[in-house]
Design a protein around this motif. Sequence first.
Motif, PDB file in Angstrom:
ATOM      1  N   CYS A  96      41.291  50.045  36.420  1.00 53.66           N
ATOM      2  CA  CYS A  96      40.751  48.771  35.943  1.00 53.66           C
ATOM      3  C   CYS A  96      41.797  48.200  34.996  1.00 53.66           C
ATOM      4  O   CYS A  96      42.212  48.872  34.038  1.00 53.66           O
ATOM      5  CB  CYS A  96      39.419  48.987  35.232  1.00 53.66           C
ATOM      6  N   ILE A  97      42.261  46.973  35.290  1.00 50.92           N
ATOM      7  CA  ILE A  97      43.402  46.407  34.565  1.00 50.92           C
ATOM      8  C   ILE A  97      43.064  44.982  34.146  1.00 50.92           C
ATOM      9  O   ILE A  97      42.602  44.182  34.966  1.00 50.92           O
ATOM     10  CB  ILE A  97      44.664  46.399  35.452  1.00 50.92           C
ATOM     11  N   PRO A  98      43.307  44.621  32.880  1.00 50.73           N
ATOM     12  CA  PRO A  98      43.032  43.242  32.441  1.00 50.73           C
ATOM     13  C   PRO A  98      43.988  42.245  33.085  1.00 50.73           C
ATOM     14  O   PRO A  98      45.137  42.561  33.388  1.00 50.73           O
ATOM     15  CB  PRO A  98      43.234  43.304  30.928  1.00 50.73           C
ATOM     16  N   ASN A  99      43.498  41.036  33.267  1.00 50.63           N
ATOM     17  CA  ASN A  99      44.234  39.980  33.957  1.00 50.63           C
ATOM     18  C   ASN A  99      44.878  39.031  32.948  1.00 50.63           C
ATOM     19  O   ASN A  99      44.182  38.295  32.241  1.00 50.63           O
ATOM     20  CB  ASN A  99      43.273  39.208  34.871  1.00 50.63           C
ATOM     21  N   ALA A 100      46.202  39.019  32.909  1.00 48.53           N
ATOM     22  CA  ALA A 100      46.922  38.155  31.968  1.00 48.53           C
ATOM     23  C   ALA A 100      46.897  36.695  32.383  1.00 48.53           C
ATOM     24  O   ALA A 100      47.408  35.834  31.661  1.00 48.53           O
ATOM     25  CB  ALA A 100      48.368  38.630  31.826  1.00 48.53           C
ATOM     26  N   PHE A 136      49.681  44.724  42.338  1.00 51.14           N
ATOM     27  CA  PHE A 136      50.010  45.137  43.697  1.00 51.14           C
ATOM     28  C   PHE A 136      51.442  45.662  43.762  1.00 51.14           C
ATOM     29  O   PHE A 136      51.722  46.704  44.374  1.00 51.14           O
ATOM     30  CB  PHE A 136      49.855  43.960  44.660  1.00 51.14           C
ATOM     31  N   LYS A 137      52.377  44.945  43.171  1.00 48.08           N
ATOM     32  CA  LYS A 137      53.788  45.353  43.202  1.00 48.08           C
ATOM     33  C   LYS A 137      53.978  46.718  42.539  1.00 48.08           C
ATOM     34  O   LYS A 137      54.729  47.566  43.033  1.00 48.08           O
ATOM     35  CB  LYS A 137      54.651  44.292  42.505  1.00 48.08           C
ATOM     36  N   LEU A 148      42.302  45.621  46.347  1.00 43.94           N
ATOM     37  CA  LEU A 148      41.432  45.017  45.348  1.00 43.94           C
ATOM     38  C   LEU A 148      39.987  45.340  45.709  1.00 43.94           C
ATOM     39  O   LEU A 148      39.505  44.956  46.772  1.00 43.94           O
ATOM     40  CB  LEU A 148      41.647  43.498  45.310  1.00 43.94           C
ATOM     41  N   LYS A 149      39.290  46.041  44.821  1.00 45.35           N
ATOM     42  CA  LYS A 149      37.917  46.480  45.103  1.00 45.35           C
ATOM     43  C   LYS A 149      36.868  45.627  44.404  1.00 45.35           C
ATOM     44  O   LYS A 149      35.769  45.441  44.917  1.00 45.35           O
ATOM     45  CB  LYS A 149      37.736  47.947  44.685  1.00 45.35           C
ATOM     46  N   ASN A 150      37.192  45.129  43.221  1.00 49.05           N
ATOM     47  CA  ASN A 150      36.176  44.376  42.483  1.00 49.05           C
ATOM     48  C   ASN A 150      36.847  43.497  41.430  1.00 49.05           C
ATOM     49  O   ASN A 150      37.974  43.767  41.014  1.00 49.05           O
ATOM     50  CB  ASN A 150      35.196  45.333  41.799  1.00 49.05           C
ATOM     51  N   PHE A 187      38.544  38.357  34.627  1.00 46.30           N
ATOM     52  CA  PHE A 187      38.864  39.004  33.352  1.00 46.30           C
ATOM     53  C   PHE A 187      39.612  40.318  33.586  1.00 46.30           C
ATOM     54  O   PHE A 187      40.590  40.617  32.894  1.00 46.30           O
ATOM     55  CB  PHE A 187      37.567  39.268  32.577  1.00 46.30           C
ATOM     56  N   GLN A 188      39.145  41.087  34.555  1.00 45.62           N
ATOM     57  CA  GLN A 188      39.801  42.349  34.924  1.00 45.62           C
ATOM     58  C   GLN A 188      39.720  42.524  36.428  1.00 45.62           C
ATOM     59  O   GLN A 188      38.832  41.969  37.090  1.00 45.62           O
ATOM     60  CB  GLN A 188      39.120  43.547  34.247  1.00 45.62           C
ATOM     61  N   TYR A 189      40.646  43.321  36.953  1.00 46.67           N
ATOM     62  CA  TYR A 189      40.618  43.684  38.364  1.00 46.67           C
ATOM     63  C   TYR A 189      40.429  45.198  38.490  1.00 46.67           C
ATOM     64  O   TYR A 189      41.027  45.975  37.730  1.00 46.67           O
ATOM     65  CB  TYR A 189      41.927  43.296  39.056  1.00 46.67           C
ATOM     66  N   VAL A 190      39.622  45.583  39.456  1.00 48.98           N
ATOM     67  CA  VAL A 190      39.446  46.995  39.786  1.00 48.98           C
ATOM     68  C   VAL A 190      40.145  47.235  41.121  1.00 48.98           C
ATOM     69  O   VAL A 190      39.852  46.568  42.114  1.00 48.98           O
ATOM     70  CB  VAL A 190      37.957  47.377  39.880  1.00 48.98           C
ATOM     71  N   LEU A 191      41.078  48.169  41.129  1.00 49.03           N
ATOM     72  CA  LEU A 191      41.821  48.501  42.344  1.00 49.03           C
ATOM     73  C   LEU A 191      41.675  49.974  42.655  1.00 49.03           C
ATOM     74  O   LEU A 191      41.532  50.805  41.740  1.00 49.03           O
ATOM     75  CB  LEU A 191      43.310  48.174  42.189  1.00 49.03           C
ATOM     76  N   ASP A 192      41.701  50.294  43.951  1.00 51.41           N
ATOM     77  CA  ASP A 192      41.937  51.686  44.313  1.00 51.41           C
ATOM     78  C   ASP A 192      43.213  51.728  45.149  1.00 51.41           C
ATOM     79  O   ASP A 192      43.583  50.754  45.794  1.00 51.41           O
ATOM     80  CB  ASP A 192      40.741  52.338  45.003  1.00 51.41           C
TER      81      ASP A 192
END
Length: 397
Positions: A96-100, A136-137, A148-150, A187-192
């Motif tokens: 889970c990473i915040p979106n700048a 992604f990079k 991108l999951k959520n 606000f944030q992205y959840v990735l697997d």
Amino acid sequence: EIGCAEGSFGATLKQVNPERYVVGVEYVPAVAEMARTRLDEVYACDIQTSSLPEHLALQSFDCIVCGDVLEHLTEATAVLRKLLTYLKDDGCVVSCIPNAQHFTVIQQLLSQNFQYHGAGLLDKTHVNLMTLPNMFKMFLDAGYVPRLKNIVHQGPQMPEAFFNSLQPVLQFLGVAGPRAQMSLESFQYVLDATVHQASLKRVENWADVIAVEPCTVAVAVNNQLQYANNVAVSPDLATNNLQHQVLTLTHATSMAAAWDVALEHGQNNWIVLVHQDVYLPAGWFEQLQYAWHEAEELLGAEIGVAGVAGVGPDAAGQPVMMGRCIDRVNTFDPVPALPAVATSLDELVLVFRKDRFLPKMHPELGFHFYGTDAVLQAQAAGYTAAVLDVPCFHNSS
């Protein structure tokens, strides 16, 4: 769990399924002591400079969680590469990473501020600010295939008047409105992310068999910003240890014009024709050449043209989309196993060899359909066309 804090998340995982074995890694020793009362094992260390204990066998974890952690690391890609070896073949990293790019950050920039705070998106301990494309990079560079999951929405809602006021800027930059709205409201992205096993296996099988050669990379550029943020910063080209040759043609009216430049000025046997908005992750050119040789061995045919995505027959002979790549916000995985014979190739990336086959490209095709035309010409010359398993990122606006 990397950055397990007091262990509350891991404790919840165990509460849901008591059979789960949860290992925590925490930077602050005093906090790690609290987590030890909740989790099966906890280690107090800096994951950027320390390795996990030897008794934690490699390829032993089903999942590694990085919740609100990667933005705190100056060497996040290196950490992800390190963690890769601890995952099972079908394991994954969940983050889970915040979106700048959240609208509140953009508002600050436009107001001539970039004020850090004690918490939130601009937490003063955030040293690795990212947008979704950066995420992604990062994962691709580390050897994963991210998805991108959520999307987490938190905090104030973006004012409609603010978004409307951005329309001239978005139009000037060539950014589609719906895509911009999604980015500004997230606000944030959840990735697997799963390990790209094909790359690991190819290194084992081919690194000692073939010598990787420099490539000529041809790009038609009509948006300098897209080129600068994608092809130009692809790690193998940015460092250019192999002395790849990059040929750019600005204001081209067709891809045929860029192709003609590559034929006239190309110094290398391998020619990569790539769109300006494509990011080629670390090690891509090495993997490309391994994958080409592997494909010829597996398919039993000489390849005239290869790509990263396309259309070909499935086991029943029906046409299906093929390829493993990220297109904007969507990750596409192959239905048939790769490599696979293609009847059409997407123009994102096309690869040719001077010692094999070079097509004639027609300017009237503009920037579309020349991939299919190249496939037909290769087939007429007695070669096959193939989709190779070499992921990349189509970062179009």
